[in-house]
Design a protein around this motif. Structure first.
Motif, PDB file in Angstrom:
ATOM      1  N   SER A  96       0.628  -1.254  -0.043  1.00 43.68           N
ATOM      2  CA  SER A  96      -0.037   0.146  -0.086  1.00 43.68           C
ATOM      3  C   SER A  96       1.114   0.753   0.504  1.00 43.68           C
ATOM      4  N   ILE A  97       2.230   1.059   0.882  1.00 40.15           N
ATOM      5  CA  ILE A  97       2.786   2.299   0.541  1.00 40.15           C
ATOM      6  C   ILE A  97       3.372   2.576  -0.696  1.00 40.15           C
ATOM      7  N   GLY A  98       3.382   1.398  -1.047  1.00 45.73           N
ATOM      8  CA  GLY A  98       4.778   1.328  -2.570  1.00 45.73           C
ATOM      9  C   GLY A  98       3.583   2.212  -3.442  1.00 45.73           C
ATOM     10  N   LEU A  99       2.191   1.737  -3.268  1.00 44.63           N
ATOM     11  CA  LEU A  99       0.930   2.165  -4.348  1.00 44.63           C
ATOM     12  C   LEU A  99       1.073   3.734  -4.007  1.00 44.63           C
ATOM     13  N   ILE A 100       1.328   4.276  -3.382  1.00 40.68           N
ATOM     14  CA  ILE A 100       0.919   5.604  -3.236  1.00 40.68           C
ATOM     15  C   ILE A 100       2.155   6.115  -3.355  1.00 40.68           C
ATOM     16  N   LEU A 101       3.013   5.878  -3.413  1.00 36.12           N
ATOM     17  CA  LEU A 101       4.848   6.343  -3.565  1.00 36.12           C
ATOM     18  C   LEU A 101       5.350   5.827  -5.769  1.00 36.12           C
ATOM     19  N   ILE A 102       4.474   5.276  -5.848  1.00 38.30           N
ATOM     20  CA  ILE A 102       4.011   5.377  -7.674  1.00 38.30           C
ATOM     21  C   ILE A 102       3.116   6.394  -7.524  1.00 38.30           C
ATOM     22  N   PHE A 103       1.897   6.864  -7.412  1.00 39.41           N
ATOM     23  CA  PHE A 103       1.525   8.145  -7.687  1.00 39.41           C
ATOM     24  C   PHE A 103       2.132   8.973  -7.498  1.00 39.41           C
ATOM     25  N   THR A 104       3.289   9.122  -7.533  1.00 35.09           N
ATOM     26  CA  THR A 104       4.290  10.696  -7.438  1.00 35.09           C
ATOM     27  C   THR A 104       5.023  10.969  -8.278  1.00 35.09           C
ATOM     28  N   PHE A 106       8.084  12.102  -7.643  1.00 39.19           N
ATOM     29  CA  PHE A 106       9.402  11.547  -6.787  1.00 39.19           C
ATOM     30  C   PHE A 106       9.739  13.289  -6.475  1.00 39.19           C
ATOM     31  N   GLY A 107       9.374  14.320  -6.633  1.00 41.69           N
ATOM     32  CA  GLY A 107       9.691  15.532  -6.441  1.00 41.69           C
ATOM     33  C   GLY A 107       9.986  16.193  -7.235  1.00 41.69           C
ATOM     34  N   GLY A 108       9.364  15.772  -8.677  1.00 42.07           N
ATOM     35  CA  GLY A 108       9.273  16.706  -9.968  1.00 42.07           C
ATOM     36  C   GLY A 108      10.535  15.866 -10.857  1.00 42.07           C
ATOM     37  N   LEU A 109      10.583  14.261 -10.234  1.00 42.57           N
ATOM     38  CA  LEU A 109      12.309  13.894 -11.264  1.00 42.57           C
ATOM     39  C   LEU A 109      11.747  13.802 -11.975  1.00 42.57           C
ATOM     40  N   ASN A 110      10.214  13.535 -12.212  1.00 39.48           N
ATOM     41  CA  ASN A 110      10.079  13.423 -14.113  1.00 39.48           C
ATOM     42  C   ASN A 110      11.070  13.729 -15.040  1.00 39.48           C
ATOM     43  N   TYR A 111      10.911  15.166 -15.091  1.00 34.08           N
ATOM     44  CA  TYR A 111      10.908  16.062 -16.252  1.00 34.08           C
ATOM     45  C   TYR A 111      12.616  16.416 -15.065  1.00 34.08           C
ATOM     46  N   SER A 112      12.500  16.427 -14.328  1.00 36.32           N
ATOM     47  CA  SER A 112      13.896  17.693 -13.590  1.00 36.32           C
ATOM     48  C   SER A 112      14.837  16.440 -14.110  1.00 36.32           C
ATOM     49  N   ASN A 113      15.405  14.937 -13.945  1.00 36.12           N
ATOM     50  CA  ASN A 113      16.158  14.266 -14.075  1.00 36.12           C
ATOM     51  C   ASN A 113      15.430  12.495 -14.291  1.00 36.12           C
ATOM     52  N   PRO A 114      14.788  12.110 -14.928  1.00 36.76           N
ATOM     53  CA  PRO A 114      14.081  11.174 -15.749  1.00 36.76           C
ATOM     54  C   PRO A 114      14.916  10.037 -15.731  1.00 36.76           C
ATOM     55  N   ILE A 115      16.076  10.549 -15.201  1.00 34.19           N
ATOM     56  CA  ILE A 115      17.205   9.029 -15.349  1.00 34.19           C
ATOM     57  C   ILE A 115      17.161   8.637 -13.654  1.00 34.19           C
TER      58      ILE A 115
END
Length: 479
Positions: A96-104, A106-115
């Motif tokens: 459940s904790i993991g599910l919540i985390l993947i729906f974020t 990660f603090g904008g890293l999806n674009y600021s630091n994709p790797i």
């Protein structure tokens, strides 16, 4: 009253469990394609969607290879709470904790630091998937531990499937309005969605999954008898032998995988059909209402149908009804009524087929015990969730590919979908799954011989064999 408490507790556990599974296997990819990567940089977005899709498929395929070992660990567990409940609670908490985390993001890293985003996503998803597998295996492995009777197992499995149906279809009902409401609370314009709304949705589902696991752990009890006591700790290197030497389990696995894979692909693409083909995503909740009602009726009919026409007719006949539903759906176009009729005929038999498969797997526990001389509940029952996850993993990949090759990403509209892209979409949603369903029906019809009557014979033979062994032990001690 005690039995009713067990039914309700197990059903609520199934409710939370399948609400979680539906969110992870179906709606996470919608979040990825519509929210997480939906900038004006389509090239980067498509690449990231492709990477996420590939990672999910690879991670789940690798983890699935270890599922039988997970079943072995559960079978070897000895605690004051039994072997199932500790793993149900541990698995529910961490997943459940993991599910919540993947729906974020990660603090904008999806674009600021994709790797770095991909690295963190991979770590979290691996942990989530492993502990979900422990919970999944332990939860469904409880079924043959409740009773040896096929008819009583049918009642337990039916009430559990009722809970899981309400859980999975309930997600369909609430997902659009709930995400929209939560998005509005965090700055989105009226009727629009944002990432915060999706995160709130994931938190709700994670909490429901945890509470369902708690209800199952507190409210259910295993049955103790001579057959269940015929259990020894299994060496992890031998768990695959338990599965591969059980011919009925293997044939069922082949048939059920094709069924689960084809259905999950189509089910995952329903919302794409409403959004990108019909342009009526606001009407998608109707699907959830209809399928929830049909699921309740379908599951409620299973015990009576099993007595009347037996599993083989339910399994094969159900697939025939699904194929009729597919055919109607193909010719529905944008007609809402016709689409809903097609979905209804496609969905109604699925819970019945699931239960027929689950009962066959549960009965193969005793079948395998008679052949091998040792009882392995979790190692045997792990096959069903393993197949669902395998089908889900491939389906996630197909959904990602379909979204990209059908032009259904980001803010695309029905008017922007070309005829070629629409054909690609229909190929993945309709034609491929129909072929797999036909093969699944043929395999089950010709290769499954473990009927209800055959299982009764297996139980009688086991009881006779084990009681004689006990008599010999007593006689030997007397001498």
């Amino acid at each position: 009253m005690k039995q009713i408490k067990q039914y309700i507790s197990y059903a609520f556990g199934a409710f939370g469990h399948d609400a979680f599974y539906a969110t992870l296997s179906t709606y996470f990819m919608i979040f990825v394609t519509s929210q997480l990567f939906s900038s004006s940089n389509h090239s980067l977005d498509d690449k990231m969607i492709g990477y996420i899709t590939t990672m999910i498929v690879v991670i789940r395929l690798v983890e699935i290879a270890f599922d039988p070992l997970i079943g072995g660990v559960v079978d070897n567990t000895r605690t004051r709470w039994g072997k199932f409940k500790p793993w149900i609670m541990i698995g529910a908490t961490i997943s459940s904790i993991g599910l919540i985390l993947i729906f974020t993001n990660f603090g904008g890293l999806n674009y600021s630091n994709p790797i770095l985003y991909l690295i963190l996503f991979g770590i979290v998803f691996v942990i989530l998937d492993v502990f979900y597998s422990f919970k999944d295996t332990a939860f469904w492995s409880m079924l043959p531990a409740f009773t040896l009777s096929s008819s009583k197992r049918a009642k337990f499995s039916s009430i559990a499937r009722l809970g899981s149906t309400l859980g999975s279809q309930g997600v369909i009902i609430v997902i659009v309005p709930l995400v929209t409401i939560l998005s509005g609370m965090f700055g989105a314009k009226s009727g629009q969605e944002n990432q915060a709304g999706w995160l709130g949705f994931a938190i709700v589902i994670g909490l429901i999954s945890f509470l369902g696991a708690l209800a199952t752990s507190v409210g259910t009890k295993e049955e103790h008898n001579i057959i269940r006591e015929n259990t020894e700790k299994i060496h992890l290197v031998d768990v695959f032998k338990v599965i591969f030497k059980n011919d009925q389990l293997m044939w069922l696995a082949l048939s059920y995988f094709m069924l689960a894979f084809s259905y999950t692909v189509t089910n995952s693409l329903f919302i794409y059909y409403f959004k990108y083909v019909m342009g009526k995503s606001g009407s998608f909740y109707i699907v959830g209402i209809i399928t929830a009602i049909l699921g309740i009726i379908s599951v409620s009919l299973f015990p009576a149908l099993e007595k009347l026409i037996h599993r083989k007719a339910i399994y094969v006949g159900g697939i025939v009804m699904m194929l009729i539903g597919y055919t109607i759906f193909i010719f529905s176009g944008t007609n809402v009524v016709a689409v809903l009729i097609g979905i209804s005929l496609l969905y109604f038999p699925y819970p019945l087929i699931f239960l027929a498969a689950l009962m066959t797997i549960a009965d193969s526990v005793e079948y395998g015990q008679l052949k091998s001389g040792n009882r392995n509940e979790s190692v045997t029952l792990v096959v069903r969730p393993l197949l669902d996850k395998l089908g889900g993993a491939f389906a996630n990949g197909i959904v990602g590919i379909t979204a990209i090759f059908s032009g259904m990403t980001g803010n695309a509209k029905p008017s922007s979908i070309s005829a070629h892209e629409l054909f690609n979409f229909k190929f993945y949603m309709f034609y491929g799954p129909m072929v797999l369903l036909i093969i699944a029906a043929l395999v089950y019809f010709f290769k499954i011989t473990l009927t209800e009557k055959e299982h009764d014979k297996v139980i009688a033979e086991l009881e006779n064999k084990l009681s004689h062994e006990d008599d010999k032990k007593i006689t030997t001690k007397g001498i």
